[in-house]
Design a protein around this motif. Structure first.
Motif, PDB file in Angstrom:
ATOM      1  N   GLY A 173       0.765  -1.391   0.009  1.00  0.00           N
ATOM      2  CA  GLY A 173       0.050   0.055   0.128  1.00  0.00           C
ATOM      3  C   GLY A 173       0.987   1.203  -0.085  1.00  0.00           C
ATOM      4  N   ASP A 174       0.308   2.485  -0.011  1.00  0.00           N
ATOM      5  CA  ASP A 174      -1.115   2.690   0.015  1.00  0.00           C
ATOM      6  C   ASP A 174      -1.917   2.954  -1.331  1.00  0.00           C
ATOM      7  OD1 ASP A 174       0.464   4.921  -0.370  1.00  0.00           O
ATOM      8  OD2 ASP A 174      -0.523   6.052   1.013  1.00  0.00           O
ATOM      9  N   LEU A 175      -0.933   3.363  -2.214  1.00  0.00           N
ATOM     10  CA  LEU A 175      -1.265   3.332  -3.576  1.00  0.00           C
ATOM     11  C   LEU A 175      -0.354   2.486  -4.450  1.00  0.00           C
ATOM     12  CD1 LEU A 175      -1.708   7.174  -4.087  1.00  0.00           C
ATOM     13  CD2 LEU A 175      -3.344   5.840  -4.449  1.00  0.00           C
ATOM     14  N   HIS A 341     -30.667   3.116   1.838  1.00  0.00           N
ATOM     15  CA  HIS A 341     -30.350   2.588   0.463  1.00  0.00           C
ATOM     16  C   HIS A 341     -29.707   1.470   0.447  1.00  0.00           C
ATOM     17  CE1 HIS A 341     -32.558   5.988  -1.298  1.00  0.00           C
ATOM     18  NE2 HIS A 341     -31.607   6.857  -0.762  1.00  0.00           N
ATOM     19  N   CYS A 342     -29.286   1.020   1.577  1.00  0.00           N
ATOM     20  CA  CYS A 342     -28.199  -0.174   1.663  1.00  0.00           C
ATOM     21  C   CYS A 342     -29.070  -1.474   2.084  1.00  0.00           C
ATOM     22  CB  CYS A 342     -27.208   0.136   2.876  1.00  0.00           C
ATOM     23  SG  CYS A 342     -25.954   1.449   2.550  1.00  0.00           S
ATOM     24  N   GLN A 343     -28.798  -2.499   1.686  1.00  0.00           N
ATOM     25  CA  GLN A 343     -29.437  -3.670   2.084  1.00  0.00           C
ATOM     26  C   GLN A 343     -29.446  -4.053   3.717  1.00  0.00           C
ATOM     27  OE1 GLN A 343     -28.938  -6.937  -0.767  1.00  0.00           O
ATOM     28  NE2 GLN A 343     -29.686  -8.460   0.577  1.00  0.00           N
ATOM     29  N   ASN A 344     -30.523  -3.929   4.325  1.00  0.00           N
ATOM     30  CA  ASN A 344     -30.337  -4.174   5.737  1.00  0.00           C
ATOM     31  C   ASN A 344     -29.661  -2.995   6.672  1.00  0.00           C
ATOM     32  OD1 ASN A 344     -31.657  -6.732   5.704  1.00  0.00           O
ATOM     33  ND2 ASN A 344     -29.705  -7.623   5.205  1.00  0.00           N
ATOM     34  N   GLY A 345     -29.687  -1.772   5.925  1.00  0.00           N
ATOM     35  CA  GLY A 345     -29.206  -0.775   6.294  1.00  0.00           C
ATOM     36  C   GLY A 345     -27.506  -0.807   6.647  1.00  0.00           C
ATOM     37  N   GLN A 346     -26.820  -1.664   5.842  1.00  0.00           N
ATOM     38  CA  GLN A 346     -25.511  -2.100   6.075  1.00  0.00           C
ATOM     39  C   GLN A 346     -24.598  -1.220   5.331  1.00  0.00           C
ATOM     40  OE1 GLN A 346     -25.495  -6.632   5.490  1.00  0.00           O
ATOM     41  NE2 GLN A 346     -24.119  -6.412   7.273  1.00  0.00           N
ATOM     42  N   PHE A 347     -23.353  -0.711   6.040  1.00  0.00           N
ATOM     43  CA  PHE A 347     -22.308  -0.116   5.240  1.00  0.00           C
ATOM     44  C   PHE A 347     -21.170  -0.424   6.325  1.00  0.00           C
ATOM     45  CE2 PHE A 347     -24.019   3.048   8.161  1.00  0.00           C
ATOM     46  CZ  PHE A 347     -22.923   3.654   8.738  1.00  0.00           C
ATOM     47  N   ILE A 348     -19.882  -0.148   5.556  1.00  0.00           N
ATOM     48  CA  ILE A 348     -18.663  -0.530   6.412  1.00  0.00           C
ATOM     49  C   ILE A 348     -17.729   0.654   6.058  1.00  0.00           C
ATOM     50  CG2 ILE A 348     -16.643  -1.990   6.098  1.00  0.00           C
ATOM     51  CD1 ILE A 348     -18.315  -4.276   4.868  1.00  0.00           C
ATOM     52  N   CYS A 349     -17.267   1.104   7.190  1.00  0.00           N
ATOM     53  CA  CYS A 349     -16.375   2.075   7.069  1.00  0.00           C
ATOM     54  C   CYS A 349     -14.860   1.708   7.180  1.00  0.00           C
ATOM     55  CB  CYS A 349     -16.248   3.179   8.602  1.00  0.00           C
ATOM     56  SG  CYS A 349     -17.952   3.929   8.767  1.00  0.00           S
ATOM     57  N   ASP A 350     -14.364   2.241   6.075  1.00  0.00           N
ATOM     58  CA  ASP A 350     -12.860   1.660   6.006  1.00  0.00           C
ATOM     59  C   ASP A 350     -11.962   2.883   5.437  1.00  0.00           C
ATOM     60  OD1 ASP A 350     -10.627   0.075   5.404  1.00  0.00           O
ATOM     61  OD2 ASP A 350     -11.511  -1.275   4.474  1.00  0.00           O
ATOM     62  N   GLU A 351     -10.872   2.653   5.409  1.00  0.00           N
ATOM     63  CA  GLU A 351      -9.677   3.844   5.122  1.00  0.00           C
ATOM     64  C   GLU A 351      -8.468   3.269   4.309  1.00  0.00           C
ATOM     65  OE1 GLU A 351      -8.454   5.721   8.765  1.00  0.00           O
ATOM     66  OE2 GLU A 351      -8.328   3.688   9.735  1.00  0.00           O
ATOM     67  N   ILE A 352      -7.603   4.112   4.118  1.00  0.00           N
ATOM     68  CA  ILE A 352      -6.357   3.591   3.260  1.00  0.00           C
ATOM     69  C   ILE A 352      -5.608   2.825   4.376  1.00  0.00           C
ATOM     70  CG2 ILE A 352      -4.193   4.483   2.314  1.00  0.00           C
ATOM     71  CD1 ILE A 352      -5.290   6.506   0.895  1.00  0.00           C
ATOM     72  N   GLY A 353      -4.911   1.650   3.718  1.00  0.00           N
ATOM     73  CA  GLY A 353      -4.202   0.894   4.518  1.00  0.00           C
ATOM     74  C   GLY A 353      -2.785   0.764   3.883  1.00  0.00           C
ATOM     75  N   PHE A 354      -1.904  -0.087   4.339  1.00  0.00           N
ATOM     76  CA  PHE A 354      -0.532  -0.122   3.957  1.00  0.00           C
ATOM     77  C   PHE A 354      -0.295  -1.511   3.549  1.00  0.00           C
ATOM     78  CE2 PHE A 354      -1.149   3.874   5.959  1.00  0.00           C
ATOM     79  CZ  PHE A 354      -0.461   4.710   5.254  1.00  0.00           C
ATOM     80  N   GLY A 355      -1.025  -2.415   3.318  1.00  0.00           N
ATOM     81  CA  GLY A 355      -0.714  -3.756   2.799  1.00  0.00           C
ATOM     82  C   GLY A 355      -0.986  -4.933   3.676  1.00  0.00           C
ATOM     83  N   ALA A 356      -0.508  -5.913   3.138  1.00  0.00           N
ATOM     84  CA  ALA A 356      -0.662  -7.372   3.878  1.00  0.00           C
ATOM     85  C   ALA A 356       0.336  -7.402   5.233  1.00  0.00           C
ATOM     86  CB  ALA A 356      -0.485  -8.193   2.994  1.00  0.00           C
ATOM     87  N   LYS A 357      -0.165  -8.275   6.237  1.00  0.00           N
ATOM     88  CA  LYS A 357       0.743  -8.410   7.384  1.00  0.00           C
ATOM     89  C   LYS A 357       1.034  -9.948   7.493  1.00  0.00           C
ATOM     90  CE  LYS A 357      -0.811  -4.282   9.576  1.00  0.00           C
ATOM     91  NZ  LYS A 357      -1.312  -3.498  10.918  1.00  0.00           N
ATOM     92  N   GLN A 358       2.016 -10.449   7.969  1.00  0.00           N
ATOM     93  CA  GLN A 358       2.362 -11.784   8.215  1.00  0.00           C
ATOM     94  C   GLN A 358       1.885 -12.241   9.663  1.00  0.00           C
ATOM     95  OE1 GLN A 358       6.255 -13.596   7.658  1.00  0.00           O
ATOM     96  NE2 GLN A 358       5.359 -15.648   7.810  1.00  0.00           N
ATOM     97  N   LEU A 359       1.241 -12.890  10.049  1.00  0.00           N
ATOM     98  CA  LEU A 359       0.669 -13.298  11.347  1.00  0.00           C
ATOM     99  C   LEU A 359       1.639 -14.235  12.063  1.00  0.00           C
ATOM    100  CD1 LEU A 359      -2.963 -13.407  10.847  1.00  0.00           C
ATOM    101  CD2 LEU A 359      -1.441 -11.329  11.441  1.00  0.00           C
ATOM    102  N   ILE A 360       2.125 -14.317  13.349  1.00  0.00           N
ATOM    103  CA  ILE A 360       2.917 -15.213  13.885  1.00  0.00           C
ATOM    104  C   ILE A 360       1.999 -16.539  14.559  1.00  0.00           C
ATOM    105  CG2 ILE A 360       4.627 -15.326  15.935  1.00  0.00           C
ATOM    106  CD1 ILE A 360       5.290 -13.758  13.376  1.00  0.00           C
ATOM    107  N   ILE A 361       2.094 -17.629  14.237  1.00  0.00           N
ATOM    108  CA  ILE A 361       1.527 -18.436  15.099  1.00  0.00           C
ATOM    109  C   ILE A 361       2.579 -19.582  15.290  1.00  0.00           C
ATOM    110  CG2 ILE A 361      -0.401 -18.667  13.387  1.00  0.00           C
ATOM    111  CD1 ILE A 361       0.609 -20.270  11.587  1.00  0.00           C
ATOM    112  N   ASN A 362       1.896 -20.147  16.238  1.00  0.00           N
ATOM    113  CA  ASN A 362       2.999 -21.394  16.900  1.00  0.00           C
ATOM    114  C   ASN A 362       2.966 -22.687  16.063  1.00  0.00           C
ATOM    115  OD1 ASN A 362       3.953 -19.638  19.023  1.00  0.00           O
ATOM    116  ND2 ASN A 362       2.118 -19.935  20.138  1.00  0.00           N
ATOM    117  N   ASN A 363       3.742 -22.880  15.377  1.00  0.00           N
ATOM    118  CA  ASN A 363       3.800 -24.206  14.667  1.00  0.00           C
ATOM    119  C   ASN A 363       3.935 -25.588  15.590  1.00  0.00           C
ATOM    120  OD1 ASN A 363       3.266 -23.240  12.103  1.00  0.00           O
ATOM    121  ND2 ASN A 363       5.568 -22.992  11.662  1.00  0.00           N
TER     122      ASN A 363
END
Length: 363
Positions: A173-175, A341-363
């Motif tokens: 991200g972001d562009l 005008h939204c189905q079931n009144g649903q909308f989602i608030c989002d914004e600019i982000g900066f890309g993917a992130k690796q998650l730490i899991i215990n193998n």
């Protein structure tokens, strides 16, 4: 780079089992790509905002197996086995096998969840395919530890593209720019690249509120829609327009001209849908409430002078774009005038982000 450079010669390590996990966001194109050549190559360049909140988390568990003749995997969404998702993943694996030759050596369990509601009408292919591509690259990184971060991201974007074109724009991200063009140095048809030029502060914290106008399945898939650009009477002009608009947008992003930004982005959205309406066969993905929302946005902008604009993906939902400084007044307008005008009144608030992130899991 060429496709050949993504084919590994040898691996320096051997691995047997483990798990990797990534979360990867969706994105929304400002300049649209519509129409593609063979092997998911775009007919024209595109540029997108990477989102922050609408994302997919994928955990990929792998174990080496004796029989290396076939792909062996199962897909789970929110903990439920989804056999109907598996043909698409198999097609993806077939496309990328030459670039990740370890695919048939392992048995895989693909566990995925989305932060946005299932069947919400938000395309999950960009976030989902990019998350899976990143997990596969993490395995390859274990096999080839000397891999650089730059190569890792390029190849992840390259692989993601072969699953879903727009997924190549979700790695960073972001562009992000995808598609070779003269405006952006280093641009490529093979993968997305970070937009390398100056961006005015006006665009640094841009907001995207997604109105879920229609959550049903589209009557025409994006794949079919892209293919209808072959032989389209206005295709050549459209592809030229996208190149010209990218050049114009470069100037806008540097200057911070919000009015010019809104005009260009809204024009791009309507042009995308104009291509659908003038293809053969023709089709319309906007719904009556899509048009109601657009007209209310225009009226509100004229009345208040606030910098509210919209874009559309290949569907009925409306992405409302606006600077963070005007968030309170615009969100109030959304809740009072547009939510109905939204189905079931649903909308989602989002914004600019900066890309993917690796998650730490215990193998």
């Amino acid at each position: 780079m060429t496709e050949q450079q993504f084919i590994p010669q040898t691996y320096s390590n051997d691995i047997f089992n483990g798990s990797v996990a990534w979360e990867s966001p969706s994105n929304i194109a400002l300049i649209k790509y519509w129409g593609k050549k063979q092997d998911q190559i775009p007919e024209n360049p595109s540029i997108s905002f990477t989102l922050n909140n609408c994302k997919t988390t994928t955990v990929l568990t792998y174990a080496k197996k004796e029989n290396a003749e076939d792909f062996d995997f199962k897909v789970f969404l929110d903990g439920e086995h989804k056999p109907d998702f598996e043909p698409k993943i198999e097609t993806f694996f077939k496309r990328i096998e030459v670039y990740v030759p370890f695919l048939k050596l392992f048995q895989f369990k693909i566990e995925t969840t989305n932060t946005f509601p299932h069947s919400s009408g938000i395309a999950s292919s960009a976030s989902g395919m990019s998350a899976l591509a990143l997990c596969l690259m993490s395995i390859e990184k274990e096999l080839q530890p000397e891999m650089t971060s730059e190569f890792f991201n390029k190849k992840a974007s390259f692989l993601a593209r072969l699953g879903s074109g727009s997924a190549c724009r979700s790695i960073e991200g972001d562009l992000i720019v995808w598609g070779e063009n003269e405006t952006v140095q280093g641009s490529s048809d093979l993968f997305g690249v970070k937009y390398p030029y100056e961006v005015h502060d006006n665009f640094k914290h841009y907001q995207d509120t997604i109105l879920l106008v229609d959550k049903g399945e589209k009557q025409v898939s994006s794949t079919v829609g892209h293919n209808l650009m072959h032989g389209h009477p206005f295709a050549k002009q459209r592809f030229m327009q996208a190149h010209e608009n990218l050049s114009t947008l470069k100037t806008i992003l540097k200057s911070g001209d919000l009015d010019a930004f809104i005009s260009l982005v809204e024009s791009e959205a309507l042009t995308l849908h104009a291509m659908m309406m003038t293809s053969m066969p023709y089709f319309i993905l906007m719904k009556p409430n899509t048009l109601e929302v657009i007209n209310k946005i225009w009226a509100f902008r004229k009345r208040t002078g606030l910098h509210i604009g919209f874009t559309l993906d290949a569907g009925a939902n409306v992405h409302i774009l606006y600077p963070k400084e005007e968030k309170d007044a615009i969100l109030d307008f959304i809740k009072t005038d547009l939510k109905g005008h939204c189905q079931n009144g649903q909308f989602i608030c989002d914004e600019i982000g900066f890309g993917a992130k690796q998650l730490i899991i215990n193998n």
